[in-house]
Scaffold this motif. Structure first.
Motif, PDB file in Angstrom:
ATOM      1  N   THR A  98       6.603 102.277 101.751  1.00  0.00           N
ATOM      2  CA  THR A  98       6.994 103.637 101.372  1.00  0.00           C
ATOM      3  C   THR A  98       6.002 104.250 100.388  1.00  0.00           C
ATOM      4  N   LEU A  99       5.427 103.428  99.513  1.00  0.00           N
ATOM      5  CA  LEU A  99       4.410 103.935  98.597  1.00  0.00           C
ATOM      6  C   LEU A  99       3.188 104.423  99.370  1.00  0.00           C
ATOM      7  N   ALA A 100       2.758 103.651 100.356  1.00  0.00           N
ATOM      8  CA  ALA A 100       1.612 104.065 101.166  1.00  0.00           C
ATOM      9  C   ALA A 100       1.896 105.381 101.878  1.00  0.00           C
ATOM     10  N   ALA A 101       3.135 105.564 102.330  1.00  0.00           N
ATOM     11  CA  ALA A 101       3.496 106.790 103.048  1.00  0.00           C
ATOM     12  C   ALA A 101       3.384 108.015 102.154  1.00  0.00           C
ATOM     13  N   VAL A 102       3.930 107.955 100.951  1.00  0.00           N
ATOM     14  CA  VAL A 102       3.910 109.127 100.080  1.00  0.00           C
ATOM     15  C   VAL A 102       2.498 109.396  99.564  1.00  0.00           C
ATOM     16  N   LEU A 103       1.717 108.341  99.329  1.00  0.00           N
ATOM     17  CA  LEU A 103       0.325 108.536  98.908  1.00  0.00           C
ATOM     18  C   LEU A 103      -0.487 109.186 100.022  1.00  0.00           C
ATOM     19  N   LEU A 104      -0.254 108.769 101.240  1.00  0.00           N
ATOM     20  CA  LEU A 104      -0.982 109.338 102.373  1.00  0.00           C
ATOM     21  C   LEU A 104      -0.579 110.791 102.601  1.00  0.00           C
ATOM     22  N   TYR A 105       0.716 111.079 102.524  1.00  0.00           N
ATOM     23  CA  TYR A 105       1.178 112.438 102.807  1.00  0.00           C
ATOM     24  C   TYR A 105       0.656 113.429 101.767  1.00  0.00           C
ATOM     25  N   PHE A 106       0.655 113.042 100.494  1.00  0.00           N
ATOM     26  CA  PHE A 106       0.240 113.946  99.415  1.00  0.00           C
ATOM     27  C   PHE A 106      -1.179 113.662  98.940  1.00  0.00           C
ATOM     28  N   ARG A 107      -2.008 113.071  99.794  1.00  0.00           N
ATOM     29  CA  ARG A 107      -3.336 112.650  99.370  1.00  0.00           C
ATOM     30  C   ARG A 107      -4.176 113.806  98.842  1.00  0.00           C
ATOM     31  N   GLY A 108      -4.070 114.979  99.468  1.00  0.00           N
ATOM     32  CA  GLY A 108      -4.853 116.122  99.001  1.00  0.00           C
ATOM     33  C   GLY A 108      -4.409 116.595  97.635  1.00  0.00           C
ATOM     34  N   GLU A 109      -3.101 116.757  97.473  1.00  0.00           N
ATOM     35  CA  GLU A 109      -2.567 117.194  96.177  1.00  0.00           C
ATOM     36  C   GLU A 109      -2.845 116.165  95.089  1.00  0.00           C
ATOM     37  N   LEU A 110      -2.700 114.892  95.419  1.00  0.00           N
ATOM     38  CA  LEU A 110      -2.918 113.843  94.420  1.00  0.00           C
ATOM     39  C   LEU A 110      -4.369 113.783  93.971  1.00  0.00           C
ATOM     40  N   ALA A 111      -5.303 114.002  94.899  1.00  0.00           N
ATOM     41  CA  ALA A 111      -6.717 114.011  94.523  1.00  0.00           C
ATOM     42  C   ALA A 111      -7.011 115.161  93.564  1.00  0.00           C
ATOM     43  N   GLY A 112      -6.462 116.347  93.870  1.00  0.00           N
ATOM     44  CA  GLY A 112      -6.654 117.488  92.979  1.00  0.00           C
ATOM     45  C   GLY A 112      -5.993 117.273  91.630  1.00  0.00           C
ATOM     46  N   MET A 113      -4.803 116.687  91.622  1.00  0.00           N
ATOM     47  CA  MET A 113      -4.112 116.408  90.362  1.00  0.00           C
ATOM     48  C   MET A 113      -4.896 115.415  89.515  1.00  0.00           C
ATOM     49  N   ALA A 114      -5.449 114.381  90.164  1.00  0.00           N
ATOM     50  CA  ALA A 114      -6.214 113.369  89.420  1.00  0.00           C
ATOM     51  C   ALA A 114      -7.464 113.979  88.785  1.00  0.00           C
ATOM     52  N   ALA A 173      -3.280 119.899  86.724  1.00  0.00           N
ATOM     53  CA  ALA A 173      -3.240 119.016  85.557  1.00  0.00           C
ATOM     54  C   ALA A 173      -1.842 118.973  84.953  1.00  0.00           C
ATOM     55  N   TRP A 174      -1.203 120.140  84.855  1.00  0.00           N
ATOM     56  CA  TRP A 174       0.146 120.180  84.315  1.00  0.00           C
ATOM     57  C   TRP A 174       1.125 119.420  85.211  1.00  0.00           C
ATOM     58  N   LEU A 175       0.967 119.526  86.530  1.00  0.00           N
ATOM     59  CA  LEU A 175       1.852 118.805  87.437  1.00  0.00           C
ATOM     60  C   LEU A 175       1.666 117.294  87.281  1.00  0.00           C
ATOM     61  N   ALA A 176       0.429 116.858  87.077  1.00  0.00           N
ATOM     62  CA  ALA A 176       0.181 115.431  86.861  1.00  0.00           C
ATOM     63  C   ALA A 176       0.860 114.950  85.584  1.00  0.00           C
ATOM     64  N   TRP A 177       0.726 115.746  84.495  1.00  0.00           N
ATOM     65  CA  TRP A 177       1.403 115.387  83.253  1.00  0.00           C
ATOM     66  C   TRP A 177       2.925 115.404  83.438  1.00  0.00           C
ATOM     67  N   ALA A 178       3.434 116.339  84.231  1.00  0.00           N
ATOM     68  CA  ALA A 178       4.883 116.410  84.478  1.00  0.00           C
ATOM     69  C   ALA A 178       5.376 115.151  85.176  1.00  0.00           C
ATOM     70  N   VAL A 179       4.605 114.642  86.127  1.00  0.00           N
ATOM     71  CA  VAL A 179       4.993 113.409  86.820  1.00  0.00           C
ATOM     72  C   VAL A 179       5.000 112.233  85.848  1.00  0.00           C
ATOM     73  N   ILE A 180       3.982 112.164  84.996  1.00  0.00           N
ATOM     74  CA  ILE A 180       3.901 111.066  84.021  1.00  0.00           C
ATOM     75  C   ILE A 180       5.065 111.137  83.038  1.00  0.00           C
ATOM     76  N   LEU A 181       5.277 112.312  82.447  1.00  0.00           N
ATOM     77  CA  LEU A 181       6.335 112.465  81.450  1.00  0.00           C
ATOM     78  C   LEU A 181       7.722 112.310  82.065  1.00  0.00           C
ATOM     79  N   GLY A 182       7.887 112.781  83.305  1.00  0.00           N
ATOM     80  CA  GLY A 182       9.179 112.678  83.958  1.00  0.00           C
ATOM     81  C   GLY A 182       9.557 111.261  84.337  1.00  0.00           C
ATOM     82  N   THR A 183       8.597 110.349  84.303  1.00  0.00           N
ATOM     83  CA  THR A 183       8.855 108.954  84.652  1.00  0.00           C
ATOM     84  C   THR A 183       9.321 108.139  83.448  1.00  0.00           C
ATOM     85  N   ILE A 184       9.033 108.587  82.255  1.00  0.00           N
ATOM     86  CA  ILE A 184       9.336 107.801  81.055  1.00  0.00           C
ATOM     87  C   ILE A 184      10.828 107.484  80.922  1.00  0.00           C
ATOM     88  N   PRO A 185      11.754 108.453  81.089  1.00  0.00           N
ATOM     89  CA  PRO A 185      13.174 108.120  80.915  1.00  0.00           C
ATOM     90  C   PRO A 185      13.669 107.027  81.851  1.00  0.00           C
TER      91      PRO A 185
END
Length: 265
Positions: free
Chosen positions: A51-67, A83-95
């Motif tokens: 499932t991780l491979a699937a979501v990475l493959l599907y959002f590969r373009g967005e993830l490259a831009g976010m990185a 950049a803000w979306l990348a930080w949102a994913v990181i911060l949203g994972t902490i809880p």
């Protein structure tokens, strides 16, 4: 495990990981309802890899831009949308990370029962239905605020309760903060990446220390099938969610929860 069990569990995991109907509930329920033995930790790790491979493959373009934007923001101190979306994913994972470390053993010891699953399916299904019914949001995942990230991140921690659904509770929270159906869903899918990595990493560490034998053919087949079904699920869910809404998933949750209560009470 026989091959029928491998195929069924892999497809179930792939289809339910990203739908708001609780993948963990289905992986617990399938062996209970069929009488199959527990699939084991190694197979769970393989399904997470798929499932991780699937979501990475599907959002590969967005993830490259976010990185790229996130890396650039570390030196420039300026945030664009990616950049803000990348930080949102990181911060949203902490809880959920903190909640998992604090309560994982308690949940697995006392809450993984069909009755508890049914309660979670019904209660959080009703909440999803209400959030979708009253939604007025049109904002995308690139228009998240700090408050949105805090609300969705804290809501994600509730997914430790069996039957809640990580996708379901994060989409619910996203709708309540004013995101569109697609925006809430896409942010939920992006949030799944670090969660799957963390969960799969913990399971891998446990697997490496227990010394149990591994059936590599079953693991490889499970990862491939879970990945294919998950990729197709993400694609069709995002293609039709604005048209069909969340109510079909709510109806499914209520029906399944009611059937489980009838069987096990």
């Amino acid at each position: 495990m026989d091959w029928l069990q491998v195929v069924v569990l892999s497809v179930v995991q792939g289809l339910t990981e990203f739908l708001p109907i609780s993948s963990s509930a289905h992986l617990i329920l399938v062996p209970v309802l069929t009488g199959w033995p527990d699939q084991g930790l190694a197979f769970d790790v393989a399904l997470h890899v798929g499932t991780l491979a699937a979501v990475l493959l599907y959002f590969r373009g967005e993830l490259a831009g976010m990185a790229r934007s996130w890396t650039r923001s570390l030196t420039t101190r300026q945030l664009d949308g990616d950049a803000w979306l990348a930080w949102a994913v990181i911060l949203g994972t902490i809880p959920v990370g903190l909640a998992g470390l604090a309560f994982k053993d308690i949940v697995e010891a006392y809450l993984r029962s069909p009755v508890t699953l049914s309660i979670g399916m019904i209660a959080f299904g009703l909440l999803l239905g209400w959030a979708d019914w009253r939604r007025r949001g049109t904002r995308t995942e690139h228009e998240l605020t700090w408050r949105d990230v805090l609300v969705v991140g804290c809501a994600q921690a509730l997914a430790l309760f069996p039957g809640t659904s990580r996708a379901g509770i994060t989409i619910t929270a996203g709708l309540l903060t004013g995101l569109s159906r697609e925006g809430a869903s896409r942010f939920s899918f992006l949030l799944s990446i670090p969660v799957i990595v963390l969960a799969g990493g913990l399971e891998t560490l446990e697997l490496l220390t227990n010394g149990h034998p591994v059936d590599w053919s079953a693991l490889i087949a499970g990862a491939v099938l879970a990945g294919i079904s998950a990729y197709l699920c993400i694609h069709w869910f995002l293609a039709f969610i604005n048209r069909i809404g969340m109510q079909p998933f709510v109806a499914y949750r209520l029906l399944l929860g009611a059937v489980l209560l009838w069987i096990y009470l």
